[in-house]
Design a protein around this motif. Structure first.
Motif, short mmCIF file in Angstrom:
data_model
loop_
_atom_site.label_atom_id
_atom_site.label_comp_id
_atom_site.label_asym_id
_atom_site.label_seq_id
_atom_site.Cartn_x
_atom_site.Cartn_y
_atom_site.Cartn_z
N LEU A 1 0.83 -1.21 0.00
CA LEU A 1 0.00 0.00 0.00
C LEU A 1 0.86 1.27 0.00
N THR A 2 2.10 1.13 0.47
CA THR A 2 3.00 2.29 0.55
C THR A 2 4.05 2.27 -0.57
N MET A 3 3.85 1.39 -1.55
CA MET A 3 4.85 1.24 -2.63
C MET A 3 4.24 1.57 -3.99
N THR A 4 5.12 1.93 -4.92
CA THR A 4 4.70 2.06 -6.32
C THR A 4 4.64 0.66 -6.91
N LYS A 5 4.03 0.51 -8.07
CA LYS A 5 3.94 -0.80 -8.73
C LYS A 5 5.33 -1.37 -9.01
N LYS A 6 6.24 -0.45 -9.41
CA LYS A 6 7.61 -0.89 -9.71
C LYS A 6 8.31 -1.39 -8.45
N GLN A 7 8.13 -0.63 -7.35
CA GLN A 7 8.76 -1.03 -6.09
C GLN A 7 8.25 -2.41 -5.64
N LEU A 8 6.95 -2.61 -5.80
CA LEU A 8 6.36 -3.90 -5.42
C LEU A 8 6.92 -5.00 -6.32
N LEU B 1 9.03 -8.24 -5.02
CA LEU B 1 8.62 -9.63 -5.24
C LEU B 1 9.68 -10.41 -6.01
N ARG B 2 10.32 -9.75 -6.99
CA ARG B 2 11.36 -10.41 -7.79
C ARG B 2 12.59 -10.74 -6.95
N SER B 3 12.83 -9.93 -5.93
CA SER B 3 14.02 -10.15 -5.08
C SER B 3 13.85 -11.35 -4.15
N GLY B 4 12.64 -11.85 -4.10
CA GLY B 4 12.38 -13.02 -3.25
C GLY B 4 12.16 -12.67 -1.79
#
Length: 501
Positions: A144-151, A155-158
């Motif tokens: 909720l506190t992140m941009t789509k890119k940050q999210l 998620l990609r970082s595991g």
């Protein structure tokens, strides 16, 4: 209510044995389903793998079978909505959690346990209490506190995450419980519960809501401890656009001394809390259940049904079919009910008269075990009729009838020492003479012989014949034993007294 569409489920967690509260929940679900011509389903809510106990599932199935309340569908019985294990339905839950995420009714939360512990401490130190809710979620580490890119990057970082339900504040949630009536909950007071754990396993809240919908459950009958979760479950139904089932939260079963509810942790109490015996895994500990202690399944079920439900009539003894006919959710108590093992014993006693053949077989086995000369059937049946009112369990028949088969091997200690004197010997000699010359060795005739100094000689006779100062009418015992055996036992007591003085 439609007679054809009632579907209820009993959904235990295989984390140990069923206690009284658990099996009562199963019973009420069964009675309600059968009353309305519906379906009773068994589902295993086994998402808590850390607490999973290997022999729990077999225990649950065996318990339901012993109680004669077997499911129509589910674990061990099959059905159209297999699998009936939540641990095997992970992919189904994933589909639905994604729908909540897309809709914005759920979000990823990346807060570590350390992060949350730190927050709890901050709130505690300032005199408050921490709750992961609408007031604080925008200050925490979540999607909720992140941009789509940050999210996406997160998620990609595991990074480890859970998925939480997003409670909308400012709503007065109006709910209805069949037993408790209308309940209003302010959503401002609810926190954002976890729906998917960090290991990818759905929590009870998500899994049971989805399963109840997919399996077309019409009524959820469960313990009172789940009442605080009802609001979240209703909100989940609303979020999915589904019609919720009817809810009924059953009252707690309380310990008779008033000190809390009965639970698995009470297994060392002085009364049984498990329906059948529980073998503690990886140990030699066996905790007996009602079955092993000699309770009849019919008596156990009858007792259990009335532990929180009142049919509204004075009767207390009901067959399973009668319980089905009378059962209604509206007559279940709202408040907790006290369990009394004496009442359980009373129920068992009421069913004994229907079990005389079983008592007869047990008595025959006891005689055989002790290599006692076999008595004729009439003699055994007479003993059963004479003693049945004194017992609550089949296995008690021997301790209340042994003296009809064997001479006492010892005597009640206190009274024996009291009568170790010549006066007692004299009285026993007189009794022996009276019996020897008795024409008719019947209880009626013998009663007429012993008219003076009755109490003391009666006690002496009872000690000689039985060994303890308990038992049925002494003159009936004399008649049953016969003249020779009665005199032999009196002489045995006389000799024992002589040895002591």
């Amino acid at each position: 209510m439609s007679q054809n569409f009632v579907r209820v489920r009993f959904a235990p967690s295989p984390t140990g044995p069923l206690h009284l509260g658990g099996i009562r929940t199963a019973l009420y679900n069964y009675l309600f389903a059968k009353k309305h011509g519906g379906t009773f389903i068994l589902r295993m809510e086994d998402t808590d793998r850390k607490r999973w106990v290997s022999n729990s599932e077999l225990y649950i199935l065996e318990t339901l079978k012993w109680c004669n309340i077997e499911p129509d569908e589910g674990v061990g019985y099959g059905g159209p909505y297999s699998p009936y294990y939540q641990s095997k339905r992970i992919n189904i839950y994933r589909i639905y959690i994604n729908k909540l995420l897309e809709k914005g009714d759920a979000y990823y939360a990346f807060d570590t346990d350390k992060d949350l512990d730190r927050k709890r401490k901050e709130y505690h130190d300032s005199g408050g209490s921490f709750s992961y809710n609408y007031k604080i979620r925008m200050k925490l580490n979540n999607s909720l506190t992140m941009t789509k890119k940050q999210l996406h990057d997160k998620l990609r970082s595991g990074s480890s995450y859970v998925i939480r339900f997003k409670i909308q504040p400012g709503e007065k949630l109006n709910m209805y419980d069949i037993i408790r009536g209308n309940i209003i909950v302010d959503t401002d007071h609810l926190d954002d519960k976890i729906l998917l754990k960090s290991d990818g396993v759905a929590t009870y809240h998500l899994a049971n809501t989805i399963d109840d919908h997919i399996m077309k459950i019409t009524h959820v009958l469960r313990g009172e401890e789940w009442l605080p979760s009802m609001s979240l479950h209703i909100l989940l139904y609303k979020s999915f656009g589904w019609t919720p089932p009817n809810f009924a939260h059953l009252p707690l079963i309380l310990r008779h001394n008033g000190k809390g509810k009965i639970s698995k942790r009470n297994a060392n109490l002085d009364f049984p809390i498990f329906p059948i015996q529980w073998k503690v895994p990886d140990t030699k500990i066996i905790i007996p259940g009602y079955r092993e202690l000699g309770y009849f399944p019919e008596a156990f079920v009858n007792m259990l049904a009335l532990l929180g439900w009142n049919p509204g009539i004075k009767r207390e003894i009901f067959s399973l079919q009668e319980l089905i006919n009378f059962f209604s959710l509206e007559k279940i108590n709202k408040s907790g009910v006290f369990f009394d093992v004496k009442k359980a014993n009373w129920f068992n006693k009421k069913y004994l008269n229907k079990k005389k053949e079983e008592i007869f077989a047990f008595l025959c086995e006891e005689i055989k075990k002790r290599s006692i000369d076999k008595k004729d059937k009439d003699y055994l049946w007479k003993i059963i009729h004479l003693t049945i009112d004194r017992i609550h369990f089949i296995h008690e028949i021997w301790e209340h009838s042994f003296y009809f088969f064997i001479s006492p091997s010892s005597y009640e200690d206190h009274f024996f020492h009291e009568i170790c004197n010549k006066n007692a010997i004299s009285k026993l000699d007189n009794a022996k003479i009276l019996l020897y010359y008795a024409d008719k060795f019947t209880s009626v005739n013998l009663k007429l012989l012993f008219t003076t100094n009755k109490q003391k000689i009666m006690q002496l006779l009872r000690l000689a014949l039985v060994g303890i100062l308990r038992g049925i009418d002494i003159f009936i015992i004399l008649e049953m034993l016969g003249k020779e055996e009665s005199i032999r036992r009196i002489e045995k007591l006389i000799n024992q007294i002589k040895e002591k003085i």
